[in-house]
Structures are given as C-alpha cells and as structure tokens.
Design an enzyme around this catalytic site. Structure first.
Site, mmCIF file in Angstrom:
data_model
loop_
_atom_site.group_PDB
_atom_site.id
_atom_site.type_symbol
_atom_site.label_atom_id
_atom_site.label_comp_id
_atom_site.label_asym_id
_atom_site.label_seq_id
_atom_site.Cartn_x
_atom_site.Cartn_y
_atom_site.Cartn_z
ATOM 1 N N PHE A 26 12.188 -18.565 -19.737
ATOM 2 C CA PHE A 26 12.435 -17.393 -20.592
ATOM 3 C C PHE A 26 13.114 -16.324 -19.709
ATOM 4 O O PHE A 26 12.659 -15.184 -19.635
ATOM 5 C CB PHE A 26 11.141 -16.842 -21.202
ATOM 6 C CG PHE A 26 10.310 -17.865 -21.929
ATOM 7 C CD1 PHE A 26 10.570 -18.159 -23.258
ATOM 8 C CD2 PHE A 26 9.270 -18.530 -21.299
ATOM 9 C CE1 PHE A 26 9.804 -19.101 -23.947
ATOM 10 C CE2 PHE A 26 8.506 -19.471 -21.967
ATOM 11 C CZ PHE A 26 8.760 -19.767 -23.297
ATOM 12 N N ASN A 63 16.911 -11.230 -15.189
ATOM 13 C CA ASN A 63 16.237 -10.028 -14.683
ATOM 14 C C ASN A 63 15.407 -10.312 -13.434
ATOM 15 O O ASN A 63 15.514 -9.609 -12.431
ATOM 16 C CB ASN A 63 15.353 -9.465 -15.800
ATOM 17 C CG ASN A 63 14.662 -8.181 -15.441
ATOM 18 O OD1 ASN A 63 15.278 -7.263 -14.911
ATOM 19 N ND2 ASN A 63 13.371 -8.101 -15.699
ATOM 20 N N CYS A 81 6.148 9.473 -37.681
ATOM 21 C CA CYS A 81 7.007 8.420 -37.121
ATOM 22 C C CYS A 81 6.182 7.187 -36.746
ATOM 23 O O CYS A 81 5.093 7.305 -36.198
ATOM 24 C CB CYS A 81 7.735 8.955 -35.888
ATOM 25 S SG CYS A 81 8.860 7.750 -35.158
ATOM 26 N N GLU A 138 16.742 -20.350 -20.486
ATOM 27 C CA GLU A 138 16.715 -19.360 -21.569
ATOM 28 C C GLU A 138 17.279 -20.016 -22.829
ATOM 29 O O GLU A 138 18.136 -20.894 -22.744
ATOM 30 C CB GLU A 138 17.567 -18.147 -21.107
ATOM 31 C CG GLU A 138 18.113 -17.237 -22.173
ATOM 32 C CD GLU A 138 17.020 -16.522 -22.962
ATOM 33 O OE1 GLU A 138 16.012 -16.090 -22.388
ATOM 34 O OE2 GLU A 138 17.195 -16.415 -24.198
ATOM 35 N N GLN A 145 14.674 -5.500 -20.545
ATOM 36 C CA GLN A 145 13.405 -4.773 -20.426
ATOM 37 C C GLN A 145 13.681 -3.297 -20.690
ATOM 38 O O GLN A 145 14.625 -2.729 -20.145
ATOM 39 C CB GLN A 145 12.793 -4.978 -19.036
ATOM 40 C CG GLN A 145 12.520 -6.440 -18.675
ATOM 41 C CD GLN A 145 11.264 -6.998 -19.327
ATOM 42 O OE1 GLN A 145 10.555 -6.303 -20.053
ATOM 43 N NE2 GLN A 145 10.998 -8.271 -19.093
ATOM 44 N N CYS A 174 5.453 15.097 -29.477
ATOM 45 C CA CYS A 174 6.638 14.967 -30.341
ATOM 46 C C CYS A 174 6.361 15.583 -31.713
ATOM 47 O O CYS A 174 5.324 15.314 -32.325
ATOM 48 C CB CYS A 174 6.992 13.489 -30.490
ATOM 49 S SG CYS A 174 8.369 13.212 -31.602
ATOM 50 N N ASP A 192 15.598 -24.960 -25.619
ATOM 51 C CA ASP A 192 14.525 -24.428 -26.462
ATOM 52 C C ASP A 192 13.206 -24.742 -25.778
ATOM 53 O O ASP A 192 12.803 -25.904 -25.703
ATOM 54 C CB ASP A 192 14.590 -25.059 -27.859
ATOM 55 C CG ASP A 192 13.421 -24.589 -28.721
ATOM 56 O OD1 ASP A 192 12.649 -23.713 -28.272
ATOM 57 O OD2 ASP A 192 13.292 -25.102 -29.854
ATOM 58 N N CYS A 242 3.931 -9.900 -22.977
ATOM 59 C CA CYS A 242 4.130 -8.730 -23.845
ATOM 60 C C CYS A 242 3.177 -8.805 -25.035
ATOM 61 O O CYS A 242 3.290 -7.995 -25.950
ATOM 62 C CB CYS A 242 5.585 -8.612 -24.287
ATOM 63 S SG CYS A 242 6.189 -10.061 -25.138
ATOM 64 N N CYS A 284 5.560 5.734 -32.125
ATOM 65 C CA CYS A 284 4.454 5.898 -31.159
ATOM 66 C C CYS A 284 3.141 5.970 -31.925
ATOM 67 O O CYS A 284 3.096 6.461 -33.044
ATOM 68 C CB CYS A 284 4.600 7.199 -30.378
ATOM 69 S SG CYS A 284 6.011 7.247 -29.273
HETATM 70 C C1 LIG Z 1 10.366 -11.193 -22.956
HETATM 71 S S1 LIG Z 1 12.007 -11.797 -22.875
HETATM 72 C C2 LIG Z 1 12.175 -11.935 -21.129
HETATM 73 C C3 LIG Z 1 13.590 -12.065 -20.612
HETATM 74 C C4 LIG Z 1 13.742 -11.878 -19.095
HETATM 75 N N1 LIG Z 1 12.743 -12.578 -18.339
HETATM 76 C C5 LIG Z 1 13.747 -10.414 -18.725
HETATM 77 O O1 LIG Z 1 12.856 -9.971 -17.980
HETATM 78 O O2 LIG Z 1 14.684 -9.708 -19.139
HETATM 79 C C6 LIG Z 1 11.812 -13.397 -23.469
HETATM 80 C C7 LIG Z 1 13.056 -14.257 -23.451
HETATM 81 O O3 LIG Z 1 12.713 -15.542 -23.959
HETATM 82 C C8 LIG Z 1 13.761 -16.031 -24.766
HETATM 83 N N2 LIG Z 1 13.158 -17.011 -25.676
HETATM 84 C C9 LIG Z 1 12.344 -16.766 -26.733
HETATM 85 N N3 LIG Z 1 11.975 -17.916 -27.322
HETATM 86 C C10 LIG Z 1 12.552 -18.924 -26.607
HETATM 87 C C11 LIG Z 1 12.543 -20.355 -26.715
HETATM 88 N N4 LIG Z 1 11.859 -20.976 -27.679
HETATM 89 N N5 LIG Z 1 13.249 -21.056 -25.812
HETATM 90 C C12 LIG Z 1 13.935 -20.440 -24.828
HETATM 91 N N6 LIG Z 1 13.984 -19.101 -24.672
HETATM 92 C C13 LIG Z 1 13.314 -18.348 -25.558
HETATM 93 C C14 LIG Z 1 14.326 -14.797 -25.423
HETATM 94 O O4 LIG Z 1 15.665 -15.004 -25.834
HETATM 95 C C15 LIG Z 1 14.201 -13.746 -24.302
HETATM 96 O O5 LIG Z 1 15.374 -13.695 -23.526
#
Ligand SMILES: C[S@@+](CC[C@H](N)C(=O)[O-])C[C@H]1O[C@@H](n2cnc3c(N)ncnc32)[C@H](O)[C@@H]1O
Length: 458
Positions: A314, A319, A89, A335, A285, A83, A362, A408, A92
């Site tokens: 989560f 997905n 930038c 979630e 994702q 790039c 939560d 992640c 990356c």
């Molecule tokens: C890495 S993403 C994964 C989402 C999904 N598994 C996917 O593959 O698209 C993490 C998810 O956790 C949710 N999240 C983060 N902190 C949270 C919490 N304290 N309680 C519930 N959900 C939470 C975020 O909103 C997000 O949707």
C-alpha cells in the site's frame, strides 16, 4: 404439528428518556462512554469526567446513544471551540477539548480497543508505548475537497454540515494550511460572479512543494472567456489552477504538471530526503509535519539494514519507500492505483534510486506469483481503512522479521493485530499518530516481531 414463527425477543431494557450520566472515557470515534443501569451509553459532545443530563436517542440491548441536554460538570480541559463554524460543520468533532487532552483520550481509546478487540495485553502495550506524534494543531491540512453548490443564486463553498448531506458555506477553515485557507474567500469572490459557478462539482485545494494548487471539477464546457478570466484570477491569487473535466486534467496556468512534489524531511546527516511525486487526486498524507515524523519513526522502528530487502505494501506514490530505500539493499513498493505506481517508478528513475522497484497489484487478491512476493526481511503495511486483511494470509510465506503497521482505522488494526498474534507475532511498539487534531480520526503505528525474538529483545 404446525410450526409457528415466533420472533426471538430482543430484551431491550427500557430506559427513561432523560437520564444523568458521568462519562468515563472517549471511544475510538470520539464519543464519550458512560454507563447507566448496566448499559453502556455513548454520548457525543461530552468529555471523560464530565456529567450531563442526556436524552436517550437509540436504545439497544447492550448500549444506547444519547444527546447532551445540559452539562452539569465540565472538565478543566474543556475549551471554547476555536472555529466559528464548529457548531455546524461536519469537518471537526473535538474542538471543545485541548489538543493535549484529545491525544490522551485517543491513546486511551486505542489501548482499550486493541485489548478488547485485538487480543493485546494492555500492560505489554503500555511497556512499548511511544510518545504520540503530533504537529501544529491548526493549519495542518495540506489538501481538502471543498463542496460547491449554488443555492438561490448564491455560491456555497464548504464542507457537509454535521449529520447532514447539506453543504455548510464557510469563509475560513483553521485546520487548512494557511495558503489554502487564504484562497477560500478569493475563490468565492471570483467564482461567485461567474455563470460557471453552477457547473462546479467541487474544488480540490492542495499545497505542494511547488505552491498552492486549485483544481476545479467542472461538469460543463468552459468557454474561452471563462478560461481567460480564471487564468488571470489564478495569476493574481498566486496559485496554479487546473480544470478537471470529463476528459481529464487541464491547466490554465501553464502545462499540466507531470507531477507535483512534497517534502518528507531530512536524513540523519541533514540532507533533504528525495521528494515523492504526486498529482491532485493521488493519495497524500494530509499532515506534513506529522508525516515527516512518521517516516522518522518508521526508520527508527524498522531499522532497515543495508543488506536487507524490504516490502512496502500500500505504498501509494512512495511516501515511505523513498526514505527507506536508501537504507536498504532493495525495496519493493506495491500499490493498487496504476498511475501512482507509474509516477513512483518514474520518480525513482529520476532520482537514480536503482534499488527501488514498484509494482501494481490488488493487495486484496491472492498472493501474486511474482518475484517480489517472496521472503523479505521487513514489511511495511499502510492500508486504507479496510485494513490489510487480504495480505495477512501471505505473511507466513513472506516471513518478515519486522512488520510495521501504519493504521488509519483502529478497528482494522485491532482485527489485523489479532491475526498477526495468531501467526506468532507480538506487538512490541505502539504509538498514536495525531494526524488530524480536532477530529475523531485515530491513526497509529505498531511494530510486530516474531514472538520468541520479541521475548529476547524485551
Ligand atoms: C493509507 S494510503 C497509504 C499510501 C502511502 N503509504 C503513503 O503514505 O502515502 C493506502 C494506499 O493503499 C492503496 N490501496 C487501497 N486498497 C488497495 C488494494 N486493494 N490493493 C493495492 N493498493 C490498495 C491506496 O490506493 C492508497 O495509496
């Protein structure tokens, strides 16, 4: 007797300002690791096996950070960054190494971190190590947030500069999905001529199953004429255009979509899997090809059975849930973002997935007194960067026979893996997920089973 405060002396070794080092590895943030007189030196921009003259910038008791002054020996896997914006930038960090070498070094960094911080045995992890999941090394990003700013009458569109908050104006981005990359110059040309330009906070670009979508975050009212001009532009450019104002989302090219969709690959019999629904702003994702492979690998590792109940914590917009539900008796997704839970539930109803239920909670709180927070056969954890620390105390009650952890952030995985090991689980599979080639991001998947059970499987 009077007591006098005397600060603890921090024995900071004095190093010469410029030293010569040879890098032995990359750390989990993509910095080269070298050593000098017993001190670890982290050097961005260097590759394992390379030597360089380095200027020390920060020197602490046990480690220092350095900046390459001159490379003395290059690695054969060093390449010219693809790039034209790479030097400045902040998007990356690793384009100067081949994608294959990046994966090898990231995998090595993952093993080192999990053994040093996560208490895992390197030889056991190597036994259960899967091939890294990877897709195309360019044009893999299906969404991006592009900063916008007017400087001296000129609209800048781009990402933050490396090590700075300033915006770097870019005309192309080779990791952006092609249809989004193609929109960049068109957007600049159109927005740059409009008085509205100074009121744009950022631009979200998303590639959905329905096509490219542009969302303009506008910080001031948009006139009728401006709306008409933008609408005509979007129709010509072949994208959906949405305004994100303080009132919410508004589309200029039709009704606000109740949801967009994205594909998640095929079932074992070759049928397309049900597509999850999302709206710009929801977590999705980033890498389509790698996401499909992650879902395949989740199924392969978790082995959901038709008589089993699974818990997807989560779960985002479902997905993994939609792919796993059809292989299980019952699937519960949890979630924290209520609107995503509503979308996932509505989508499950639309797809007639009656064995799939979504809840909002939560996951950093106490284990809710809910019907879903009971014993399950398997558990999928896909937390944000902070990790799943809030959920780990619940594990003994949930008593899953398999836990799939999608990470992640390798530091959080290391911390959480240590807790899972203390709870009697062992990691029997581990694999790198090359979700973001050319960046320092390091994603991975790990499968845990109760220790005795794991021993029998081995
Ligand atoms: C890495 S993403 C994964 C989402 C999904 N598994 C996917 O593959 O698209 C993490 C998810 O956790 C949710 N999240 C983060 N902190 C949270 C919490 N304290 N309680 C519930 N959900 C939470 C975020 O909103 C997000 O949707």
């Amino acid at each position: 007797m009077a007591q006098f405060y005397s600060p603890k002396s921090k024995k900071t070794k004095t190093l010469p300002q410029i030293i010569e080092v040879e890098a032995s590895a990359l750390d989990h943030q993509g910095n080269a690791v070298a050593s000098h007189e017993g001190k670890v030196i982290f050097v961005p921009g260097l590759l394992p096996g390379e030597s360089a003259r380095v200027q020390l910038e920060k020197s602490k008791h046990r480690f220092a950070e350095g900046k390459v002054v001159k490379r003395l020996r290059d690695h054969p896997q060093r390449v010219k960054p693809h790039c034209s914006h790479f030097d400045r930038c902040g998007g990356c960090q690793l384009q100067y190494a081949t994608a294959q070498a990046q994966r090898e070094w990231k995998q090595a960094a993952l093993l080192t971190l999990l053994s040093h911080r996560g208490g895992q045995s390197e030889s056991e992890m190597t036994k259960g190590l899967a091939e890294p999941l990877s897709g195309p090394q360019w044009h893999y990003r299906r969404r991006a947030r592009i900063g916008a700013r007017v400087v001296r009458g000129q609209l800048l569109l781009g990402f933050r500069q490396r090590g700075s908050n300033r915006l770097l104006d870019i005309d192309q981005c080779p990791v952006l999905a092609e249809p989004l990359n193609a929109l960049l110059p068109k957007l600049r040309q159109q927005l740059g001529t409009m008085a509205l330009a100074g009121d744009i906070g950022h631009v979200d670009l998303v590639l959905a199953h329905e096509g490219p979508v542009v969302v303009l975050r506008v910080l001031a009212p948009v006139s009728k004429t401006q709306r008409r001009v933008l609408k005509e532009w979007a129709e010509k450019a072949g994208c959906q255009l949405l305004l994100h104002t303080d009132e919410g989302l508004e589309t200029l090219t039709g009704a606000v979509p109740s949801a967009l969709h994205y594909e998640i690959g095929q079932t074992a019999s070759g049928e397309p899997r049900p597509m999850p629904a999302f709206l710009p702003g929801d977590f999705v994702q980033i890498n389509d090809s790698v996401n499909r492979q992650m879902i395949d690998q989740a199924i392969e590792w978790l082995q959901p059975q038709p008589e089993e109940t699974g818990l997807d914590l989560f779960c985002g917009g479902g997905n993994f849930s939609f792919a796993l539900a059809s292989l299980s008796k019952h699937l519960v997704g949890v979630e924290g973002v209520a609107s995503m839970v509503e979308r996932a539930s509505a989508r499950a109803t639309e797809l007639a997935l009656t064995n799939c239920t979504f809840y909002c909670a939560d996951l950093n709180g106490d284990l809710p007194d809910e019907a879903w927070a009971q014993r399950v056969d398997w558990l999928l954890l896909d937390p944000a960067r902070a990790g799943a620390f809030g959920v780990l105390p619940w594990i003994p009650k949930l008593a899953p026979k398999r836990i799939l952890y999608i990470s992640c952030d390798p530091m959080s995985l290391a911390k959480d893996a240590r807790v899972l090991t203390e709870q009697g689980y062992e990691m029997i599979r581990l694999g790198l997920v090359d979700m973001f080639p050319h960046t320092h991001h390091l994603e991975s998947m790990a499968l845990f089973v109760p220790r005795s059970r794991g021993k029998r499987r081995a």
